[in-house]
Design a protein around this motif. Structure first.
Motif, PDB file in Angstrom:
ATOM      1  N   LEU A   1     -14.397  -0.907  10.977  1.00 12.20           N
ATOM      2  CA  LEU A   1     -13.474   0.221  11.070  1.00 12.20           C
ATOM      3  C   LEU A   1     -12.292  -0.134  11.966  1.00 12.20           C
ATOM      4  O   LEU A   1     -11.136   0.166  11.635  1.00 12.20           O
ATOM      5  CB  LEU A   1     -14.200   1.458  11.605  1.00 12.20           C
ATOM      6  CG  LEU A   1     -13.338   2.694  11.813  1.00 12.20           C
ATOM      7  CD1 LEU A   1     -12.712   3.161  10.505  1.00 12.20           C
ATOM      8  CD2 LEU A   1     -14.161   3.808  12.443  1.00 12.20           C
ATOM      9  N   GLN A   2     -12.572  -0.793  13.072  1.00  9.53           N
ATOM     10  CA  GLN A   2     -11.505  -1.224  13.978  1.00  9.53           C
ATOM     11  C   GLN A   2     -10.507  -2.102  13.237  1.00  9.53           C
ATOM     12  O   GLN A   2      -9.295  -1.903  13.337  1.00  9.53           O
ATOM     13  CB  GLN A   2     -12.111  -1.998  15.143  1.00  9.53           C
ATOM     14  CG  GLN A   2     -11.105  -2.714  16.022  1.00  9.53           C
ATOM     15  CD  GLN A   2     -11.788  -3.613  17.032  1.00  9.53           C
ATOM     16  OE1 GLN A   2     -12.630  -3.168  17.786  1.00  9.53           O
ATOM     17  NE2 GLN A   2     -11.432  -4.879  17.043  1.00  9.53           N
ATOM     18  N   ARG A   3     -10.992  -3.040  12.454  1.00  8.75           N
ATOM     19  CA  ARG A   3     -10.104  -3.939  11.713  1.00  8.75           C
ATOM     20  C   ARG A   3      -9.274  -3.182  10.672  1.00  8.75           C
ATOM     21  O   ARG A   3      -8.089  -3.438  10.510  1.00  8.75           O
ATOM     22  CB  ARG A   3     -10.919  -5.042  11.047  1.00  8.75           C
ATOM     23  CG  ARG A   3     -11.498  -6.017  12.043  1.00  8.75           C
ATOM     24  CD  ARG A   3     -12.231  -7.158  11.348  1.00  8.75           C
ATOM     25  NE  ARG A   3     -12.962  -7.934  12.324  1.00  8.75           N
ATOM     26  CZ  ARG A   3     -14.293  -7.996  12.395  1.00  8.75           C
ATOM     27  NH1 ARG A   3     -15.019  -7.333  11.519  1.00  8.75           N
ATOM     28  NH2 ARG A   3     -14.878  -8.716  13.312  1.00  8.75           N
ATOM     29  N   VAL A   4      -9.915  -2.264   9.966  1.00  8.88           N
ATOM     30  CA  VAL A   4      -9.202  -1.479   8.947  1.00  8.88           C
ATOM     31  C   VAL A   4      -8.088  -0.661   9.599  1.00  8.88           C
ATOM     32  O   VAL A   4      -6.949  -0.646   9.116  1.00  8.88           O
ATOM     33  CB  VAL A   4     -10.176  -0.556   8.180  1.00  8.88           C
ATOM     34  CG1 VAL A   4      -9.418   0.453   7.324  1.00  8.88           C
ATOM     35  CG2 VAL A   4     -11.119  -1.379   7.316  1.00  8.88           C
ATOM     36  N   LEU A   5      -8.388   0.015  10.701  1.00 10.44           N
ATOM     37  CA  LEU A   5      -7.394   0.865  11.365  1.00 10.44           C
ATOM     38  C   LEU A   5      -6.236   0.032  11.916  1.00 10.44           C
ATOM     39  O   LEU A   5      -5.065   0.415  11.789  1.00 10.44           O
ATOM     40  CB  LEU A   5      -8.040   1.694  12.475  1.00 10.44           C
ATOM     41  CG  LEU A   5      -9.122   2.680  12.028  1.00 10.44           C
ATOM     42  CD1 LEU A   5      -9.702   3.410  13.232  1.00 10.44           C
ATOM     43  CD2 LEU A   5      -8.605   3.652  10.991  1.00 10.44           C
ATOM     44  N   LEU A   6      -6.545  -1.110  12.511  1.00 10.70           N
ATOM     45  CA  LEU A   6      -5.486  -1.966  13.051  1.00 10.70           C
ATOM     46  C   LEU A   6      -4.623  -2.559  11.941  1.00 10.70           C
ATOM     47  O   LEU A   6      -3.397  -2.613  12.054  1.00 10.70           O
ATOM     48  CB  LEU A   6      -6.083  -3.077  13.922  1.00 10.70           C
ATOM     49  CG  LEU A   6      -6.661  -2.615  15.260  1.00 10.70           C
ATOM     50  CD1 LEU A   6      -7.390  -3.765  15.945  1.00 10.70           C
ATOM     51  CD2 LEU A   6      -5.581  -2.052  16.160  1.00 10.70           C
ATOM     52  N   LEU A   7      -5.255  -2.996  10.858  1.00  7.98           N
ATOM     53  CA  LEU A   7      -4.499  -3.564   9.739  1.00  7.98           C
ATOM     54  C   LEU A   7      -3.605  -2.503   9.099  1.00  7.98           C
ATOM     55  O   LEU A   7      -2.448  -2.771   8.763  1.00  7.98           O
ATOM     56  CB  LEU A   7      -5.454  -4.159   8.701  1.00  7.98           C
ATOM     57  CG  LEU A   7      -4.799  -4.912   7.558  1.00  7.98           C
ATOM     58  CD1 LEU A   7      -3.981  -6.094   8.074  1.00  7.98           C
ATOM     59  CD2 LEU A   7      -5.853  -5.394   6.574  1.00  7.98           C
ATOM     60  N   ALA A   8      -4.107  -1.297   8.952  1.00 10.92           N
ATOM     61  CA  ALA A   8      -3.295  -0.208   8.404  1.00 10.92           C
ATOM     62  C   ALA A   8      -2.097   0.059   9.314  1.00 10.92           C
ATOM     63  O   ALA A   8      -0.969   0.255   8.832  1.00 10.92           O
ATOM     64  CB  ALA A   8      -4.138   1.050   8.240  1.00 10.92           C
ATOM     65  N   THR A   9      -2.313   0.035  10.620  1.00  7.93           N
ATOM     66  CA  THR A   9      -1.230   0.260  11.574  1.00  7.93           C
ATOM     67  C   THR A   9      -0.157  -0.819  11.437  1.00  7.93           C
ATOM     68  O   THR A   9       1.033  -0.518  11.429  1.00  7.93           O
ATOM     69  CB  THR A   9      -1.769   0.291  13.017  1.00  7.93           C
ATOM     70  OG1 THR A   9      -2.704   1.363  13.121  1.00  7.93           O
ATOM     71  CG2 THR A   9      -0.653   0.494  14.034  1.00  7.93           C
ATOM     72  N   VAL A  10      -0.584  -2.060  11.302  1.00  5.93           N
ATOM     73  CA  VAL A  10       0.358  -3.169  11.129  1.00  5.93           C
ATOM     74  C   VAL A  10       1.225  -2.949   9.886  1.00  5.93           C
ATOM     75  O   VAL A  10       2.408  -3.278   9.874  1.00  5.93           O
ATOM     76  CB  VAL A  10      -0.404  -4.517  11.029  1.00  5.93           C
ATOM     77  CG1 VAL A  10       0.485  -5.630  10.513  1.00  5.93           C
ATOM     78  CG2 VAL A  10      -0.976  -4.886  12.386  1.00  5.93           C
ATOM     79  N   HIS A  11       0.654  -2.348   8.864  1.00  4.81           N
ATOM     80  CA  HIS A  11       1.382  -2.115   7.610  1.00  4.81           C
ATOM     81  C   HIS A  11       2.022  -0.719   7.558  1.00  4.81           C
ATOM     82  O   HIS A  11       2.401  -0.255   6.480  1.00  4.81           O
ATOM     83  CB  HIS A  11       0.450  -2.332   6.413  1.00  4.81           C
ATOM     84  CG  HIS A  11       0.088  -3.774   6.236  1.00  4.81           C
ATOM     85  ND1 HIS A  11       0.950  -4.695   5.681  1.00  4.81           N
ATOM     86  CD2 HIS A  11      -1.028  -4.455   6.567  1.00  4.81           C
ATOM     87  CE1 HIS A  11       0.372  -5.885   5.660  1.00  4.81           C
ATOM     88  NE2 HIS A  11      -0.825  -5.763   6.208  1.00  4.81           N
ATOM     89  N   HIS A  12       2.118  -0.066   8.715  1.00  3.96           N
ATOM     90  CA  HIS A  12       2.774   1.247   8.850  1.00  3.96           C
ATOM     91  C   HIS A  12       2.133   2.318   7.964  1.00  3.96           C
ATOM     92  O   HIS A  12       2.823   3.165   7.400  1.00  3.96           O
ATOM     93  CB  HIS A  12       4.273   1.132   8.564  1.00  3.96           C
ATOM     94  CG  HIS A  12       4.939   0.075   9.375  1.00  3.96           C
ATOM     95  ND1 HIS A  12       5.184   0.225  10.727  1.00  3.96           N
ATOM     96  CD2 HIS A  12       5.369  -1.167   9.048  1.00  3.96           C
ATOM     97  CE1 HIS A  12       5.749  -0.877  11.188  1.00  3.96           C
ATOM     98  NE2 HIS A  12       5.873  -1.730  10.202  1.00  3.96           N
ATOM     99  N   LEU A  13       0.812   2.284   7.870  1.00  5.68           N
ATOM    100  CA  LEU A  13       0.077   3.296   7.119  1.00  5.68           C
ATOM    101  C   LEU A  13      -0.611   4.246   8.090  1.00  5.68           C
ATOM    102  O   LEU A  13      -1.030   3.844   9.174  1.00  5.68           O
ATOM    103  CB  LEU A  13      -0.972   2.634   6.219  1.00  5.68           C
ATOM    104  CG  LEU A  13      -0.412   1.761   5.110  1.00  5.68           C
ATOM    105  CD1 LEU A  13      -1.531   0.979   4.441  1.00  5.68           C
ATOM    106  CD2 LEU A  13       0.337   2.604   4.093  1.00  5.68           C
ATOM    107  N   ALA A  14      -0.727   5.489   7.684  1.00  9.41           N
ATOM    108  CA  ALA A  14      -1.436   6.488   8.483  1.00  9.41           C
ATOM    109  C   ALA A  14      -2.895   6.505   8.033  1.00  9.41           C
ATOM    110  O   ALA A  14      -3.183   6.353   6.846  1.00  9.41           O
ATOM    111  CB  ALA A  14      -0.801   7.857   8.279  1.00  9.41           C
ATOM    112  N   THR A  15      -3.811   6.674   8.963  1.00  7.46           N
ATOM    113  CA  THR A  15      -5.240   6.720   8.638  1.00  7.46           C
ATOM    114  C   THR A  15      -5.881   7.936   9.285  1.00  7.46           C
ATOM    115  O   THR A  15      -5.439   8.401  10.340  1.00  7.46           O
ATOM    116  CB  THR A  15      -5.976   5.460   9.144  1.00  7.46           C
ATOM    117  OG1 THR A  15      -5.744   5.329  10.545  1.00  7.46           O
ATOM    118  CG2 THR A  15      -5.510   4.210   8.426  1.00  7.46           C
TER     119      THR A  15
END
Length: 113
Positions: free
Chosen positions: A47-61
């Protein structure tokens, strides 16, 4: 139309503006092959990886755990034949950046004087 959240504003608005959201947001289900404490830790790391990767790609989670507390929904998202258990549901989409307001460092830092 959905109301926009006012997270990150110093003074929350009395009337919230609305914005059109994507009609079909991406919903992810994070699963593990088992439900032991070891699997829970692995799910947290994933989950940590998914949230960080989404943040890097300017996505909201938005992590969503409440539906998984209902046994029927949890079973529906599982695959018992393969030993797969649902650990977290994550909504991913586009949205404006938000940051919670922070207190000044002087208010929270204690020094030895």
């Amino acid at each position: 139309m959905k109301p926009l959240r006012d997270v990150g504003l110093a003074t929350p608005r009395r009337v919230r503006s609305t914005e059109r959201f994507e009609p079909f947001p991406t919903i992810l289900v994070l699963t593990t092959r088992g439900g032991t404490e070891r699997h829970w830790v692995a799910a947290g790391q994933a989950l940590q990886r998914v949230l960080l990767l989404a943040t890097v790609h300017h996505l909201a989670t938005t992590p969503i755990s409440q539906p998984l507390e209902i046994p029927a929904i949890r079973r529906m998202l599982a695959n018992p034949e393969r030993g797969v258990e649902a650990q977290m549901i994550i909504r991913v989409g586009c949205g404006p950046p938000a940051a919670a307001p922070r207190r000044p460092l002087a208010e929270v830092l204690v020094t030895d004087d």
